[in-house]
Design a protein around this motif. Structure first.
Motif, PDB file in Angstrom:
ATOM      1  N   ALA A  14       1.663   5.020   7.795  1.00  0.00           N
ATOM      2  CA  ALA A  14       1.147   4.149   7.926  1.00  0.00           C
ATOM      3  C   ALA A  14       0.636   3.426   6.694  1.00  0.00           C
ATOM      4  O   ALA A  14      -0.788   2.776   7.599  1.00  0.00           O
ATOM      5  CB  ALA A  14      -0.355   4.855   8.639  1.00  0.00           C
ATOM      6  N   LYS A  15       0.905   3.259   5.951  1.00  0.00           N
ATOM      7  CA  LYS A  15       0.584   2.558   5.051  1.00  0.00           C
ATOM      8  C   LYS A  15       0.441   1.560   5.063  1.00  0.00           C
ATOM      9  O   LYS A  15      -0.425   0.686   4.690  1.00  0.00           O
ATOM     10  CB  LYS A  15       1.690   2.815   3.891  1.00  0.00           C
ATOM     11  CG  LYS A  15       2.515   2.210   3.919  1.00  0.00           C
ATOM     12  CD  LYS A  15       3.611   1.765   2.824  1.00  0.00           C
ATOM     13  CE  LYS A  15       3.683   3.659   2.140  1.00  0.00           C
ATOM     14  NZ  LYS A  15       4.754   3.307   0.998  1.00  0.00           N
ATOM     15  N   GLU A  16       0.980  -0.032   6.459  1.00  0.00           N
ATOM     16  CA  GLU A  16       0.700  -1.038   6.305  1.00  0.00           C
ATOM     17  C   GLU A  16      -0.542  -1.153   7.049  1.00  0.00           C
ATOM     18  O   GLU A  16      -1.325  -1.877   7.251  1.00  0.00           O
ATOM     19  CB  GLU A  16       1.398  -2.008   7.168  1.00  0.00           C
ATOM     20  CG  GLU A  16       1.906  -1.261   8.551  1.00  0.00           C
ATOM     21  CD  GLU A  16       2.178   0.100   9.598  1.00  0.00           C
ATOM     22  OE1 GLU A  16       2.894   0.518  10.071  1.00  0.00           O
ATOM     23  OE2 GLU A  16       3.072   0.700   8.425  1.00  0.00           O
ATOM     24  N   TYR A  17      -1.259   0.076   7.678  1.00  0.00           N
ATOM     25  CA  TYR A  17      -2.761  -0.171   8.230  1.00  0.00           C
ATOM     26  C   TYR A  17      -4.007   0.511   6.715  1.00  0.00           C
ATOM     27  O   TYR A  17      -5.028  -0.568   7.200  1.00  0.00           O
ATOM     28  CB  TYR A  17      -2.911   0.693   9.550  1.00  0.00           C
ATOM     29  CG  TYR A  17      -1.353   0.434  10.374  1.00  0.00           C
ATOM     30  CD1 TYR A  17      -2.267  -0.611  11.115  1.00  0.00           C
ATOM     31  CD2 TYR A  17      -1.216   1.457  10.893  1.00  0.00           C
ATOM     32  CE1 TYR A  17      -1.144  -1.005  11.731  1.00  0.00           C
ATOM     33  CE2 TYR A  17       0.193   0.861  11.599  1.00  0.00           C
ATOM     34  CZ  TYR A  17       0.082  -0.447  12.130  1.00  0.00           C
ATOM     35  OH  TYR A  17       0.830  -0.210  13.074  1.00  0.00           O
ATOM     36  N   ILE A  18      -3.311   0.981   5.468  1.00  0.00           N
ATOM     37  CA  ILE A  18      -4.396   1.259   4.814  1.00  0.00           C
ATOM     38  C   ILE A  18      -4.783   0.607   3.855  1.00  0.00           C
ATOM     39  O   ILE A  18      -3.188   1.006   3.310  1.00  0.00           O
ATOM     40  CB  ILE A  18      -3.422   2.955   4.930  1.00  0.00           C
ATOM     41  CG1 ILE A  18      -3.797   4.012   6.329  1.00  0.00           C
ATOM     42  CG2 ILE A  18      -4.809   4.057   3.598  1.00  0.00           C
ATOM     43  CD1 ILE A  18      -3.354   5.437   5.464  1.00  0.00           C
ATOM     44  N   ASP A  19      -5.328  -0.204   3.695  1.00  0.00           N
ATOM     45  CA  ASP A  19      -5.328  -1.269   3.125  1.00  0.00           C
ATOM     46  C   ASP A  19      -6.865  -1.053   1.509  1.00  0.00           C
ATOM     47  O   ASP A  19      -6.570  -2.240   0.937  1.00  0.00           O
ATOM     48  CB  ASP A  19      -5.777  -2.987   3.640  1.00  0.00           C
ATOM     49  CG  ASP A  19      -6.793  -2.782   4.309  1.00  0.00           C
ATOM     50  OD1 ASP A  19      -7.663  -1.634   4.211  1.00  0.00           O
ATOM     51  OD2 ASP A  19      -7.485  -3.841   5.091  1.00  0.00           O
ATOM     52  N   THR A  20      -7.044   0.044   1.894  1.00  0.00           N
ATOM     53  CA  THR A  20      -8.628  -0.337   0.820  1.00  0.00           C
ATOM     54  C   THR A  20      -8.388   1.617  -0.193  1.00  0.00           C
ATOM     55  O   THR A  20      -8.070   2.270   1.445  1.00  0.00           O
ATOM     56  CB  THR A  20      -9.886  -0.112   1.549  1.00  0.00           C
ATOM     57  OG1 THR A  20     -10.162  -1.324   2.264  1.00  0.00           O
ATOM     58  CG2 THR A  20     -10.709  -0.116   0.538  1.00  0.00           C
ATOM     59  N   VAL A  21      -8.731   1.237  -1.007  1.00  0.00           N
ATOM     60  CA  VAL A  21      -7.936   2.859  -1.722  1.00  0.00           C
ATOM     61  C   VAL A  21     -10.260   3.063  -2.266  1.00  0.00           C
ATOM     62  O   VAL A  21     -10.631   1.857  -2.755  1.00  0.00           O
ATOM     63  CB  VAL A  21      -7.598   2.810  -2.884  1.00  0.00           C
ATOM     64  CG1 VAL A  21      -7.933   1.983  -4.112  1.00  0.00           C
ATOM     65  CG2 VAL A  21      -7.327   4.251  -3.912  1.00  0.00           C
ATOM     66  N   ILE A  22     -10.365   4.290  -2.111  1.00  0.00           N
ATOM     67  CA  ILE A  22     -12.018   4.144  -3.148  1.00  0.00           C
ATOM     68  C   ILE A  22     -11.671   5.286  -3.961  1.00  0.00           C
ATOM     69  O   ILE A  22     -11.149   6.083  -3.310  1.00  0.00           O
ATOM     70  CB  ILE A  22     -13.077   4.991  -1.644  1.00  0.00           C
ATOM     71  CG1 ILE A  22     -13.169   3.723  -1.078  1.00  0.00           C
ATOM     72  CG2 ILE A  22     -13.925   5.165  -2.170  1.00  0.00           C
ATOM     73  CD1 ILE A  22     -13.467   4.025   0.615  1.00  0.00           C
TER      74      ILE A  22
END
Length: 152
Positions: A14-22
């Motif tokens: 699902a990497k196209e939906y996960i756009d933020t890294v904390i």
């Protein structure tokens, strides 16, 4: 998503939906008991907070392992290292790289970071009841989640 095998497999799908890294930032230094205990408390609360934030924003963020640094380290050198992290994350591609910490010293060099820095007010652990700590973390999580959403 957390830095676990199971979540990394989900991320791959699902990497196209996960756009933020904390990236949580936590100081570490062994020395005087009071300062060392304060760092340990901050690390513990930051870990709990980051996990709650990940749960709240699941499906949009990747939570990395905590970036731990020596408290007396030069922040400008640490900023250079974090900028290398940011460059790596941007290649993945993450659109937003957010650094979170209770350590106010990062605020002075936040403009030097290529990612965004979010300073969190410290949650006092000493003499607090577990239920009160949980409520404080939950309140801070909801406020920070709204801030993170503003970057989208």
């Amino acid at each position: 998503m957390k830095w676990t095998r199971v979540d990394l497999q989900k991320y791959e799908q699902a990497k196209e939906y996960i756009d933020t890294v904390i990236v949580p930032l936590a100081p570490f230094q062994i020395g005087a008991l009071d300062a060392t205990a304060k760092n340990a408390d901050q690390y513990e609360i930051l870990t709990l907070f980051a996990r709650e934030l990940e749960k709240e924003l699941m499906g949009r963020i990747m939570l990395t392992p905590t970036y731990t640094y020596i408290n007396s380290a030069e922040r400008s050198e640490e900023a250079e290292r974090l900028n290398q992290w940011t460059a790596h994350f941007n290649e993945q591609p993450f659109k937003q790289v957010l650094y979170i910490s209770f350590d106010p010293s990062w605020r002075k060099i936040a403009n030097d970071l290529e990612g965004e820095f979010i300073w969190l007010p410290t949650i006092p652990l000493k003499d607090a009841e577990p239920a009160a700590i949980k409520d404080m973390i939950r309140d801070q999580t909801m406020q920070t989640a709204e801030l993170v959403k503003s970057f989208w």
